[in-house]
Design a protein around this motif. Structure first.
Motif, mmCIF file in Angstrom:
data_model
loop_
_atom_site.group_PDB
_atom_site.id
_atom_site.type_symbol
_atom_site.label_atom_id
_atom_site.label_comp_id
_atom_site.label_asym_id
_atom_site.label_seq_id
_atom_site.Cartn_x
_atom_site.Cartn_y
_atom_site.Cartn_z
ATOM 1 N N TYR A 178 -4.971 8.950 9.945
ATOM 2 C CA TYR A 178 -4.040 7.840 10.002
ATOM 3 C C TYR A 178 -3.433 7.262 11.398
ATOM 4 O O TYR A 178 -2.830 6.630 11.618
ATOM 5 N N ALA A 182 0.808 4.203 -2.602
ATOM 6 C CA ALA A 182 0.966 5.535 -2.517
ATOM 7 C C ALA A 182 2.125 6.433 -2.860
ATOM 8 O O ALA A 182 1.846 7.693 -3.274
ATOM 9 N N GLY A 210 1.996 6.975 -6.648
ATOM 10 C CA GLY A 210 0.912 7.891 -6.717
ATOM 11 C C GLY A 210 1.543 9.382 -6.777
ATOM 12 O O GLY A 210 1.248 10.151 -7.639
ATOM 13 N N ALA A 211 2.226 9.700 -5.753
ATOM 14 C CA ALA A 211 2.800 10.975 -5.377
ATOM 15 C C ALA A 211 4.015 11.296 -6.578
ATOM 16 O O ALA A 211 3.967 12.634 -6.998
ATOM 17 N N GLY A 232 0.844 -1.215 0.008
ATOM 18 C CA GLY A 232 0.079 0.003 0.030
ATOM 19 C C GLY A 232 0.887 1.301 -0.126
ATOM 20 O O GLY A 232 0.471 2.228 -0.717
ATOM 21 N N LEU A 233 1.994 1.138 0.800
ATOM 22 C CA LEU A 233 2.763 2.501 0.851
ATOM 23 C C LEU A 233 3.596 2.465 -0.395
ATOM 24 O O LEU A 233 3.628 3.591 -1.170
ATOM 25 N N CYS A 267 3.651 4.908 7.081
ATOM 26 C CA CYS A 267 4.621 5.553 7.449
ATOM 27 C C CYS A 267 4.763 6.147 9.052
ATOM 28 O O CYS A 267 5.953 5.967 9.433
ATOM 29 N N ASN A 306 -1.941 13.275 8.675
ATOM 30 C CA ASN A 306 -3.154 13.164 8.700
ATOM 31 C C ASN A 306 -4.042 12.272 9.767
ATOM 32 O O ASN A 306 -3.545 11.206 10.238
ATOM 33 N N LEU A 327 1.128 10.636 3.952
ATOM 34 C CA LEU A 327 0.882 9.876 2.668
ATOM 35 C C LEU A 327 0.156 8.737 2.894
ATOM 36 O O LEU A 327 -0.785 8.224 1.985
ATOM 37 N N HIS A 328 0.523 8.045 3.904
ATOM 38 C CA HIS A 328 0.025 6.793 4.094
ATOM 39 C C HIS A 328 0.202 6.248 5.536
ATOM 40 O O HIS A 328 1.311 6.564 6.159
#
Length: 323
Positions: free
Chosen positions: A231, A33, A36-37, A29-30, A69, A228, A65-66
């Protein structure tokens, strides 16, 4: 592996390899992400990468971001080791990563990191957690073990400087998920050539009360972290301290969030902003012209019987308004 063993390796060598810190699904998943950035550069409302040089695409604010992290930064082995090695006031002061593009250019030579102000004479410690997001065989991180004890002025080291020390080199190759801690006062580099793109993240830990050098103040380094809230897991007091909750900065006058006014390519930023402004102005002129034509046609229809009223055309979907 224990916190004591990791701390002992840092004391002895300045670098400590770590076991895998996150599960494979979290790593996947990281990676998604992070990729994507990296699709396009930051501009206007798009949060993407920044680019200050040809060979590296920089992703800031990893904690937004995820959630993985945060898991890495607060991992018990990491948090315990940096507390023991740096001191009880340690906090995470920066979380950023980058992709090194494929290159044979020797653009990143041997160096020790500069970060604190020159008037700080006690040689405070700083540790970084490095985590690979791609398999790394070339363009890997390398460290000269034991050089962290010199604690001299941070500088770049030429081939003649490092030649007598190359027997101490620690080459950090490995698959995605490879992680290690290192003291930034030690001599290190990204090696060349880099035969495939390398994605890596760095989490920087030091005491945020230590004054930082003027260059980093100007470039907006080591600002309060962006998080975030969605998260964040339930935090202990120690975890909140590691993330810097409520910690005063030594430079409160520079305590803004986001990038500073100082930019490496200001003319390029200004050109992009001017292009966006021109596009929006043209759209507004075109909208007013359409309204003017419809108004004139309606007035003419009232004055001259038999003239057809203007058609508004096919219904257009309403656009979401931005507030």
């Amino acid at each position: 592996m224990t916190v004591t063993e990791i701390t002992a390796a840092l004391e002895r060598d300045g670098i400590a390899p770590l076991p895998r810190l996150i599960a494979p699904e979290a790593l996947a998943g990281l990676q998604a992400a992070f990729s994507g950035a990296l699709r396009r550069p930051s501009f206007n409302t798009w949060i993407g990468f920044e680019q200050n040089e040809k060979w590296r695409l920089l992703v800031e604010n990893l904690l937004a971001l995820h959630p993985a992290c945060l898991e890495l930064a607060l991992h018990p082995l990491v948090a315990g080791a940096v507390r023991e090695y740096v001191g009880p006031e340690v906090a995470l002061t920066e979380a950023r990563g980058w992709r090194t593009i494929r290159t044979t250019r020797n653009f990143h030579g041997w160096h020790a990191d500069a970060w604190h102000a020159p008037e700080v004479t006690t040689a405070p410690r700083e540790v970084k957690l490095a985590v690979y997001l791609s398999d790394v065989e070339s363009g890997h991180f390398a460290y000269l073990a034991g050089t962290h004890r010199q604690r001299g002025a941070a500088r770049h080291w030429g081939p003649a400087d490092v030649a007598p020390l190359m027997h101490r080199e620690r080459a950090m190759r490995g698959p995605a998920g490879t992680a290690f801690l290192f003291d930034t006062a030690g001599v290190h580099r990204q090696t060349t050539p880099c035969l495939s793109p390398r994605d890596v993240m760095f989490f920087n830990f030091h005491d945020p009360a230590v004054p930082i050098q003027a260059e980093d103040v100007a470039h907006g380094r080591y600002q309060p972290l962006l998080l975030n809230a969605g998260y964040l897991p339930p935090l202990t007091a120690e975890q909140a301290a590691i993330l810097g909750f409520g910690r005063a900065r030594a430079q409160p006058e520079a305590g803004m969030v986001g990038r500073p006014a100082l930019r490496r390519y200001p003319w390029l930023h200004d050109a992009m902003a001017a292009g966006l402004w021109a596009r929006l102005e043209w759209q507004e002129v075109a909208r007013m012209a359409r309204q003017g034509r419809r108004f004139a046609a309606r007035r003419l229809a009232r004055l001259i019987p038999g003239v057809a009223r203007p058609s508004s055309g096919a219904a257009r979907p309403a656009k979401e308004a931005h507030s």
